[in-house]
Structure formats: structure tokens, C-alpha cells
Design a protein around this motif. Structure first.
Motif, PDB file in Angstrom:
ATOM      1  N   SER A  59       0.748  -1.099   0.040  1.00  0.00           N
ATOM      2  CA  SER A  59       0.158  -0.142  -0.241  1.00  0.00           C
ATOM      3  C   SER A  59       1.055   1.312  -0.021  1.00  0.00           C
ATOM      4  CB  SER A  59      -0.733   0.122   1.343  1.00  0.00           C
ATOM      5  OG  SER A  59      -1.697  -1.207   1.260  1.00  0.00           O
ATOM      6  N   ALA A  60       2.014   1.206   0.894  1.00  0.00           N
ATOM      7  CA  ALA A  60       2.751   2.395   0.797  1.00  0.00           C
ATOM      8  C   ALA A  60       3.420   2.785  -0.708  1.00  0.00           C
ATOM      9  CB  ALA A  60       3.922   2.280   1.769  1.00  0.00           C
ATOM     10  N   VAL A  61       3.874   1.507  -1.176  1.00  0.00           N
ATOM     11  CA  VAL A  61       4.574   1.755  -2.594  1.00  0.00           C
ATOM     12  C   VAL A  61       3.664   2.459  -3.456  1.00  0.00           C
ATOM     13  CG1 VAL A  61       5.542   0.555  -4.486  1.00  0.00           C
ATOM     14  CG2 VAL A  61       6.365  -0.062  -2.489  1.00  0.00           C
ATOM     15  N   VAL A  62       2.497   1.737  -3.497  1.00  0.00           N
ATOM     16  CA  VAL A  62       1.150   2.303  -4.474  1.00  0.00           C
ATOM     17  C   VAL A  62       1.054   3.935  -4.313  1.00  0.00           C
ATOM     18  CG1 VAL A  62      -0.771   2.060  -5.567  1.00  0.00           C
ATOM     19  CG2 VAL A  62       0.551   0.140  -5.056  1.00  0.00           C
ATOM     20  N   LEU A  63       0.687   4.105  -2.838  1.00  0.00           N
ATOM     21  CA  LEU A  63       0.399   5.463  -2.686  1.00  0.00           C
ATOM     22  C   LEU A  63       1.410   6.390  -2.959  1.00  0.00           C
ATOM     23  CD1 LEU A  63      -1.856   6.951  -1.000  1.00  0.00           C
ATOM     24  CD2 LEU A  63      -0.859   6.629   0.967  1.00  0.00           C
ATOM     25  N   ILE A  64       2.756   6.056  -2.486  1.00  0.00           N
ATOM     26  CA  ILE A  64       3.807   6.904  -2.873  1.00  0.00           C
ATOM     27  C   ILE A  64       3.987   7.159  -4.426  1.00  0.00           C
ATOM     28  CG2 ILE A  64       6.322   7.166  -2.909  1.00  0.00           C
ATOM     29  CD1 ILE A  64       6.493   6.162   0.025  1.00  0.00           C
ATOM     30  N   LEU A  65       3.722   6.249  -5.006  1.00  0.00           N
ATOM     31  CA  LEU A  65       3.974   6.293  -6.577  1.00  0.00           C
ATOM     32  C   LEU A  65       2.695   7.159  -6.934  1.00  0.00           C
ATOM     33  CD1 LEU A  65       5.545   5.085  -8.852  1.00  0.00           C
ATOM     34  CD2 LEU A  65       3.751   3.501  -9.246  1.00  0.00           C
ATOM     35  N   ALA A  66       1.591   7.113  -6.456  1.00  0.00           N
ATOM     36  CA  ALA A  66       0.427   8.005  -7.073  1.00  0.00           C
ATOM     37  C   ALA A  66       0.921   9.418  -6.501  1.00  0.00           C
ATOM     38  CB  ALA A  66      -0.939   7.333  -6.491  1.00  0.00           C
ATOM     39  N   LEU A  67       1.267   9.307  -5.412  1.00  0.00           N
ATOM     40  CA  LEU A  67       1.540  10.963  -5.123  1.00  0.00           C
ATOM     41  C   LEU A  67       2.382  11.553  -5.869  1.00  0.00           C
ATOM     42  CD1 LEU A  67       1.553  10.734  -1.041  1.00  0.00           C
ATOM     43  CD2 LEU A  67       0.030  12.100  -2.399  1.00  0.00           C
ATOM     44  N   ILE A  68       3.709  10.842  -5.944  1.00  0.00           N
ATOM     45  CA  ILE A  68       4.595  11.467  -7.088  1.00  0.00           C
ATOM     46  C   ILE A  68       4.078  11.797  -8.694  1.00  0.00           C
ATOM     47  CG2 ILE A  68       6.926  10.751  -7.969  1.00  0.00           C
ATOM     48  CD1 ILE A  68       7.335   8.995  -5.878  1.00  0.00           C
ATOM     49  N   SER A  69       3.393  10.921  -8.959  1.00  0.00           N
ATOM     50  CA  SER A  69       2.714  11.047 -10.321  1.00  0.00           C
ATOM     51  C   SER A  69       1.874  12.497 -10.200  1.00  0.00           C
ATOM     52  CB  SER A  69       2.189  10.004 -10.901  1.00  0.00           C
ATOM     53  OG  SER A  69       0.972   9.592 -10.062  1.00  0.00           O
ATOM     54  N   ARG A  70       1.333  12.480  -9.165  1.00  0.00           N
ATOM     55  CA  ARG A  70       0.377  13.838  -8.926  1.00  0.00           C
ATOM     56  C   ARG A  70       1.276  15.211  -8.941  1.00  0.00           C
ATOM     57  NH1 ARG A  70      -4.085  15.057  -9.888  1.00  0.00           N
ATOM     58  NH2 ARG A  70      -4.312  16.480  -8.384  1.00  0.00           N
ATOM     59  N   GLU A  71       2.154  14.912  -8.186  1.00  0.00           N
ATOM     60  CA  GLU A  71       3.098  16.252  -7.969  1.00  0.00           C
ATOM     61  C   GLU A  71       3.591  16.749  -9.280  1.00  0.00           C
ATOM     62  OE1 GLU A  71       5.625  15.439  -4.769  1.00  0.00           O
ATOM     63  OE2 GLU A  71       4.126  15.775  -3.151  1.00  0.00           O
ATOM     64  N   GLY A  72       4.159  15.488  -9.929  1.00  0.00           N
ATOM     65  CA  GLY A  72       4.843  15.868 -11.369  1.00  0.00           C
ATOM     66  C   GLY A  72       3.698  16.744 -12.204  1.00  0.00           C
ATOM     67  N   GLU A  73       2.382  16.099 -12.120  1.00  0.00           N
ATOM     68  CA  GLU A  73       1.293  16.851 -13.161  1.00  0.00           C
ATOM     69  C   GLU A  73       1.274  18.215 -12.738  1.00  0.00           C
ATOM     70  OE1 GLU A  73      -2.485  14.538 -13.049  1.00  0.00           O
ATOM     71  OE2 GLU A  73      -1.430  12.991 -14.088  1.00  0.00           O
ATOM     72  N   GLU A  74       1.204  18.543 -11.533  1.00  0.00           N
ATOM     73  CA  GLU A  74       1.010  19.889 -10.864  1.00  0.00           C
ATOM     74  C   GLU A  74       2.018  20.891 -11.442  1.00  0.00           C
ATOM     75  OE1 GLU A  74       0.271  19.420  -6.739  1.00  0.00           O
ATOM     76  OE2 GLU A  74      -1.613  18.649  -6.979  1.00  0.00           O
ATOM     77  N   LYS A  75       3.280  20.534 -11.612  1.00  0.00           N
ATOM     78  CA  LYS A  75       4.335  21.412 -12.061  1.00  0.00           C
ATOM     79  C   LYS A  75       4.279  21.886 -13.301  1.00  0.00           C
ATOM     80  CE  LYS A  75       7.492  19.919  -8.227  1.00  0.00           C
ATOM     81  NZ  LYS A  75       8.716  18.932  -7.822  1.00  0.00           N
TER      82      LYS A  75
END
Lengths: 161, 110, 88
Positions: free
Chosen positions: A145-161
Motif C-alpha cells: 500500500s505504501a509503494v502504490v500510495l507514494i507512486l500515485a503521490l509522485i505522479s500527482r506532484e509531477g502533473e501539478e508542476k
């Protein structure tokens, strides 16, 4: 679907309702597979993968922003480390109470060590095997769960930039 | 280069078909088990050779895993009891992977 | 010579479908469809494990291969590009 909702990573109301219905059922099935690991096919890793896929279902349906408010990756990491700690402590108890490291010191004892006869499947059998199953299940639920959550968070932050 | 790849493909295919031809039936033991225990009462399977105990006086196979570990599921008794160190190593691999990911991508607490 | 049991017919059918879905997963240019074909291959592989009398491995394969891998790959595709080979 509105474009703003799509950008937030949410899905439609139908998917959200079905995910909310399926999440507790998947968690219950995961706990069943972990608890009956020494009686039926399955075990810690399998049940943990099912529980982690329940969390992934929530992330996919509701978006990371909503899930992040309820459960954080630090909490999952603590949960996972707790599982590893239980595993090692039970193994070290085997070193002191019985012959060797990881020895099954609870078998033939009155509470947990019942030996099943032909056709029986008592839940309190197996010695330390159910405890180790629960520990590995905690590890796998927290870790995946931690791996998938961190992956989703990283991809979200990459989109916002 | 293409000729070499074709030759490698043919050799690989030959070994694949040869191993498929030599393979025994599903669930049958290798032939040396029959030679070692010629007076076994029923058909010996591969699992019995690994986990079961061969009683030399009666000539029968006994399941030792249930009495030794108290678990009905023999696979779990192998994974967590007979090969417990292997599971500990697997758990260590998972822990190391999560620790590395948290070090790389974990954010500071607000 | 060619008397086949139900077991062998099932194994041959599953193998053919698995190879077909793996080839489809390579052949698609749309990466989302490719990931779905990979999930189908994983599900068939778990059925294969089940009829080979290995239910433990089948549960692990169904949980990890068909759900978690698909989710991770779809999140990655969402962060990058959907079509194979288009330059931005």
C-alpha cells in the motif's frame, strides 16, 4: 464527466459507490485468508496482496488527495515495521523457550498447539504459524500500500508542476 | 548475425522439445524413488518424497508435517516452519525496499 | 495416439490463450490496452496454476499480477504518455 473532476484523479459516482461497497468486503476476505493460512490455501503474502489491492481500489476510485487525508504512507510504513518486529520477536522467543531460532515452541501446548486430526480444521492449531502469518500479512499490506500510495503521490506532484 | 540467431533458435527449440519429451507425467515421481523404495504400498508422489516419512517396517508413507507443526496446510508448514529462514529473508527484502522508497520519496511531516 | 483427457485439453487451450494475449500486449500501440492484455494473461496464468494443483501460487498471482501490477502500470501511464511512440 467534468474536466475538473478528471484532473483531480477522481472517477464517476458509479465507480466510487461500487468501490465503497467492495472495500470492506475485500478487507474481510484478506483477513480471512491471513487467519486461515495454516488450514486452507493462502497465507500471509496472499492475504496481504488482497488487502493492498483493496487500498489500491480506493486510490484509483477516489483519487490520491482524498485517500491521503485518511491514511498516510508514514502510517503504512510503521504498520509494516511492526509486522517485521513481531516476526523477529516470535522467532527469538523460539531461541529461548525451545531449541533454536524460529523453533515452533507453541506446538503441543494447550492453547495454540492443538494438532488437528483427520478431517478437522481447528483455528487454534499450528503453534506459532498463525502469528507469523499475521506478521507477514501486516508487512505485505503496509508495504505494497505504501509503494502504490507514494507512486500515485509522485505522479500527482509531477502533473501539478 | 541473422544466421546465428536462427541457429540459436533451432538449438533452443530442439532442447525445448527434447525436455518436453523426456518429462514425466504430472505428479509422478522420478524413477529413482521407485528404485529406492520398491515395496511402497501406493503410488508415491513428489510431495511425499519431500515431506512424508517412509516407515521402513510397514512399507508405508506417513505424513509427518501435520504432527510436527500442527498445521493442516502443508505448504504453510514448509514456508513458515521448515524453511522459516527463507521467509525471514523475503521479509527483509520487502523491508529494505520500503525503507529505500521512503528515504527517496518520503516527505517531511508538516 | 491422440486421446486427450480434459486436463490436457484445458492446459493446451490455456497456453494458446496466454501466448495470444502476450502477443497482443506487445502488438498494441495503445499502452492502456496493452496493460489490460497483460492483466488478462496474468489471470489466465493464475487459472493455470490452479489446475496444476498449486492454489497458493494461484491466489498470489491473482492478487499481485492482475491487480497491483495493473494499478501501478496504469498510474505510470497516467503520469507519462498513453500512446507508444508519439513525441511531444
Amino acid at each position: 464527466m467534468k474536466n475538473e473532476e478528471m484532473n483531480e484523479g477522481k472517477m464517476t459516482v458509479i465507480v466510487q459507490t461500487i468501490a465503497a461497497l467492495l472495500f470492506p468486503l475485500a478487507l474481510i476476505f484478506s483477513f480471512y485468508v491471513i487467519m486461515h493460512g495454516h488450514l486452507t490455501p493462502g497465507g500471509g503474502f496472499q492475504g496481504g496482496a488482497i488487502g493492498a489491492s483493496a487500498v489500491v481500489l480506493l486510490i484509483v476510485a477516489y483519487g490520491v488527495k482524498h485517500v491521503e487525508e485518511k491514511m498516510t504512507e508514514g502510517g503504512f510504513s510503521v504498520f509494516e515495521s511492526l509486522g517485521g518486529l513481531i516476526f523477529v520477536v516470535v522467532a527469538i522467543f523460539g531461541l529461548f523457550l525451545a531449541t533454536s531460532f524460529l523453533a515452533n515452541f507453541l506446538v503441543n501446548e494447550p492453547i495454540f498447539g492443538k494438532i488437528p486430526g483427520w478431517g478437522q480444521a481447528p483455528l487454534n492449531s499450528g503453534g506459532i504459524l498463525p502469528i507469523l502469518n499475521i506478521a507477514v500479512g501486516m508487512k505485505v499490506i503496509g508495504g505494497l500500500s505504501a509503494v502504490v500510495l507514494i507512486l500515485a503521490l509522485i505522479s500527482r506532484e509531477g502533473e501539478e508542476k | 548475425m541473422k544466421k546465428l540467431a536462427f541457429i540459436a533458435f533451432v538449438v533452443f527449440l530442439f532442447f525445448l522439445f527434447y525436455s518436453a519429451y523426456e518429462m514425466r507425467d504430472f505428479g509422478n515421481p522420478p524413477s529413482n524413488v521407485r528404485e529406492t523404495f520398491p515395496d511402497a504400498k501406493y503410488k508415491v508422489t513428489m510431495d511425499d518424497r519431500i515431506i512424508g516419512k517412509y516407515n521402513t517396517t510397514t512399507g508405508e508413507w506417513e505424513y509427518g508435517a501435520v504432527e510436527e507443526t500442527g498445521a493442516n496446510n502443508v505448504v504453510t508448514s514448509v514456508v513458515f516452519d521448515y524453511r522459516g529462514y527463507d521467509t525471514l529473508g523475503e521479509a527483509t527484502v520487502l523491508f529494505t525496499a520500503i525503507a529505500g522508497i521512503m528515504l527517496l520519496f518520503g516527505r517531511e511531516k508538516k | 495416439m491422440f486421446e486427450m483427457s480434459l486436463f490436457e485439453i484445458l492446459i493446451i487451450l490455456l497456453s494458446v490463450f496466454m501466448i495470444a494475449s502476450a502477443i497482443i500486449a506487445i502488438w498494441f500501440k495503445d499502452l492502456l490496452a496493452s496493460v489490460i492484455a497483460l492483466a488478462v494473461m496474468s489471470l489466465l496464468l493464475s487459472l493455470y496454476f490452479y489446475i496444476l494443483h498449486a492454489p497458493d501460487v494461484a491466489i498470489a498471482e491473482a492478487g499481485v499480477g492482475a491487480c497491483l501490477t495493473t494499478a501501478i502500470l496504469i498510474i505510470t501511464i497516467k503520469a507519462t504518455k498513453r500512446m507508444e511512440g508519439d513525441e511531444e
